[in-house]
Every structure is written in C-alpha cells, then in structure tokens.
Design a protein around this motif. Structure first.
Motif, short mmCIF file in Angstrom:
data_model
loop_
_atom_site.label_atom_id
_atom_site.label_comp_id
_atom_site.label_asym_id
_atom_site.label_seq_id
_atom_site.Cartn_x
_atom_site.Cartn_y
_atom_site.Cartn_z
N GLY A 145 12.88 3.31 1.69
CA GLY A 145 13.20 4.47 2.50
C GLY A 145 13.13 5.75 1.70
O GLY A 145 12.94 5.74 0.48
N VAL A 146 13.33 6.88 2.39
CA VAL A 146 13.21 8.17 1.73
C VAL A 146 14.36 8.41 0.75
O VAL A 146 14.17 9.04 -0.30
CB VAL A 146 13.13 9.31 2.78
N LYS A 186 7.24 -4.12 5.33
CA LYS A 186 6.65 -2.79 5.19
C LYS A 186 7.44 -1.96 4.18
O LYS A 186 6.86 -1.17 3.43
CB LYS A 186 6.62 -2.09 6.54
N ASP A 187 8.75 -2.14 4.15
CA ASP A 187 9.57 -1.39 3.21
C ASP A 187 9.27 -1.79 1.77
O ASP A 187 9.28 -0.94 0.87
CB ASP A 187 11.06 -1.61 3.52
N ILE A 188 9.02 -3.05 1.53
CA ILE A 188 8.66 -3.50 0.18
C ILE A 188 7.33 -2.86 -0.22
O ILE A 188 7.17 -2.38 -1.35
CB ILE A 188 8.58 -5.05 0.14
N PRO A 203 4.77 9.01 0.12
CA PRO A 203 4.34 8.68 1.49
C PRO A 203 5.49 8.47 2.46
O PRO A 203 5.27 8.39 3.67
CB PRO A 203 3.53 7.40 1.30
N VAL A 204 6.72 8.37 1.96
CA VAL A 204 7.88 8.11 2.83
C VAL A 204 8.66 9.38 3.15
O VAL A 204 9.74 9.32 3.74
CB VAL A 204 8.83 7.08 2.18
N ARG A 235 11.35 7.57 9.08
CA ARG A 235 12.60 7.53 9.83
C ARG A 235 13.66 6.71 9.09
O ARG A 235 13.34 5.75 8.40
CB ARG A 235 12.37 6.92 11.22
N ASP A 236 14.91 7.07 9.30
CA ASP A 236 16.00 6.31 8.71
C ASP A 236 16.12 4.96 9.41
O ASP A 236 15.83 4.82 10.60
CB ASP A 236 17.34 7.06 8.88
#
Length: 360
Positions: free
Chosen positions: A14-15, A55-57, A190-191, A195-196
C-alpha cells in the motif's frame, strides 16, 4: 551499513508502507523491505480492498525495485491461519466481537517480523502505522497519531516495551494522508494513488458469518431472541455469529420500539435484545493487559477507548498485577463488547490496554 544503520520496513504493497520505505531511504537508512504472504498464491491474486494479497505483493516488489532496495517475501500462511483466522472464528462462536487486526499486529506482524528483522541484521523495524513513538525518560513511549482521523494507536495497544524500543513509525507525525501520497509521488512510486484497504483481509466480501460457518461448521446453533427485561421470546435466530453488541438492523423482529442487541449468550445460544438505554455499561473487566505507562499502573485515572470508532472517555482503572483489571467509567458507555479492546490513554500518550471479557 549507512550512518543510521539498517532498518526493515514491513511493506504491505500500500501507499503507507511504500512511502515509509521511501522516507527512510531519504533519511539515510539502509532500507530492507519485507512483505508477508498470508495466503497461498491462488487465493491471494486479485483480492480487492485488502492487504497482503497477490497484487499487493507485486506492488511491494515493484516499489522496492523503484527505490533500489532489497525485498523479501516471507510465507506466513500457516502461522497467520493459526494465530489470527482460527482465533477470529473461535471468538465469534463465543459471542465476542473480535479485532483480527490487533491479533495480526500482536503475532505475525510484530512477533514474527521482529525475528525476521533481527535475522537480517536490522537495527530497527518500521511500519506505516499512524502512531507516534518518542524516547522518554524511562524508555520509548507511544503517542496517538497526529491526525486524529487516521490515528491507529487503538490497534497497537498490545505492543510491548521491548518491541516499542525497536519500532519506528515515520508517518505518525503527518497531519494528512496527502502528505503520505506526496512522498510516494515524489519518488514516482506506482502506488501513490492506490486506494486504502477497507476490509478484513481474509474476509474480502465482508461475510464474517460465512467464514465462521466454513471453518467451524458444527459449532453454530440456532436459538431464541429474547427481551432483556423479562426473557420473553421475540423470535428465532440461526446462530449468534450473525449478531454483535449494539446491532439494531437485521434483527427481523418487525415493528414496535427500536431494539438493540444487548448481549450474546453463547452457552444458551440466545440473543438478548432491549432498548438503547440498556446498552449502557459503567464497569468493564479486562484480561491480557499490556502496560506501557510509568510505574506499575495498579490504580490510575485516564481516558479509555472501548472501540476504535469511539472517543476516549474518562475512567479509573485498577489492575490486579496478574494481567487482569477493572475499568470504572465516569459515565456509562454504549457498545461495550467482549472481544474488543479497552485502550488506556493519558491525553495523547498510550498507557496500554486489555481485552474486554465482560461489562455491567
């Protein structure tokens, strides 16, 4: 090694965690990213609005490449299932309202990640949580995040003193999420606009009851919905896992005055309902207390938060020295539910907290 030393950053993809890694590199740390894989690959791919998914990985690995830092993915699936998912289901069956994010921080994300960080020769471990850490006269102390709307101290009450000494929270002093996104944008991550995460990561569809039924199929019993005042039966239910303390909607009891879930009696398989005023609780019993304040914390006045969404309320706390305690609120509080946390504050400072086991 850099002048500041090596720091492991827990990168969820995440961001927040990505900006944390970028900020620490900017400050001169030798940054190493670690991502925890909590599901098998087939389950992890394409889960929206969650953390630690496939996708997060991928996103965490991409961010690490952009920043030019090493990145490791650790398979924690079996540990996560045993320490978080199973306990979540068992808690619901007992009529509690669990907080899996606290359990995840307490076990997989801190206990196990600490070992990983030390194995990697780190001097500190950083996360993207919105909470502040300061060095005090008697060691590190925890403070609320500077942005009240993003403060996550409630979910970190179980952080031990030893862990707090090793932890860093670079985003805790930020006053808005825009500051975090600005750091990510400055590094062309890219993040930056991602979105959270919104949901409990292992219940992406929000169907908690469905998960419990799949994990513990023989433990769910139908029963009666009864009135708190006289015990008369008002209706039937298909399992207490479908209800939480304070719930009003979805009771299926027809018209009349509004009724709320007052308590859940697992042994009798009963849902007890009543008027809103019956929700008030002035005395809360806690267990598993973690103390982060000064002294022994035997008897003190503070503010307590009984749910993450509730404001802190004035109270007196008496701890028994054996991990338990009694919280006496100055005014009755609604929505007090076993399985939730009762977190102690002295202004912005986090004094610790415990798990709610009962209230009257």
């Amino acid at each position: 090694m850099t002048a500041k030393g090596r720091i492991v950053v827990a990168m969820s993809g995440g961001v927040d965690s990505s900006a944390t890694a970028a900020l620490l590199k900017e400050q001169g740390w030798d940054v190493v990213g670690v991502t925890l894989q909590l599901y098998d690959h087939g389950q992890a791919v394409c889960r929206p609005n969650t953390c630690c998914a496939g996708k997060d990985i991928h996103d965490a690995r991409t961010v690490a490449d952009v920043l030019g830092i090493p990145h490791y993915v650790m398979d924690m699936e079996s540990t996560f299932h045993a320490d978080v998912v199973d306990k979540f289901a068992e808690s619901y069956i007992r009529g509690e309202t669990p907080i899996p994010c606290v359990l995840c921080n307490q076990t997989v994300k801190f206990r196990d990640l600490f070992s990983i960080a030390r194995d990697l020769g780190a001097d500190a471990l950083a996360t993207g949580h919105y909470v502040q850490r300061q060095d005090g006269a008697n060691g590190a102390i925890m403070l609320k995040g500077a942005d009240p709307g993003r403060d996550q101290s409630y979910f970190l009450f179980s952080t031990t003193r030893e862990q707090l000494e090793f932890l860093r929270f670079p985003l805790g002093g930020f006053l808005s999420k825009d500051e975090t996104r600005a750091i990510a944008a400055r590094y062309n991550l890219p993040v930056a606009a991602k979105r959270d995460s919104q949901d409990i990561c292992f219940v992406p569809d929000g169907d908690y009851a469905g998960l419990v039924q799949r994990l513990k199929p023989g433990a769910i019993r139908p029963g009666a919905i009864v009135h708190v005042e006289d015990g008369r039966e008002l209706g039937r239910h298909q399992g207490i896992i479908h209800y939480t303390i304070g719930q009003r909607k979805g009771l299926g009891l027809g018209g009349g005055d509004p009724l709320y879930v007052i308590r859940l009696e697992a042994e009798k398989a009963q849902v007890v309902v009543g008027p809103r005023e019956a929700l008030g609780r002035s005395r809360i019993t806690v267990r598993g207390v973690n103390w982060l304040g000064d002294g022994d914390g035997a008897d003190f006045v503070c503010q307590v938060r009984v749910r993450s969404t509730r404001p802190p309320m004035p109270a007196r706390v008496r701890l028994d020295g054996q991990g338990g305690g009694l919280v006496m609120l100055d005014m009755p509080e609604q929505g007090v539910a076993p399985g939730q946390a009762c977190v102690f504050y002295d202004g912005d400072r986090v004094l610790g907290g415990g798990w709610i086991v009962g209230a009257d």
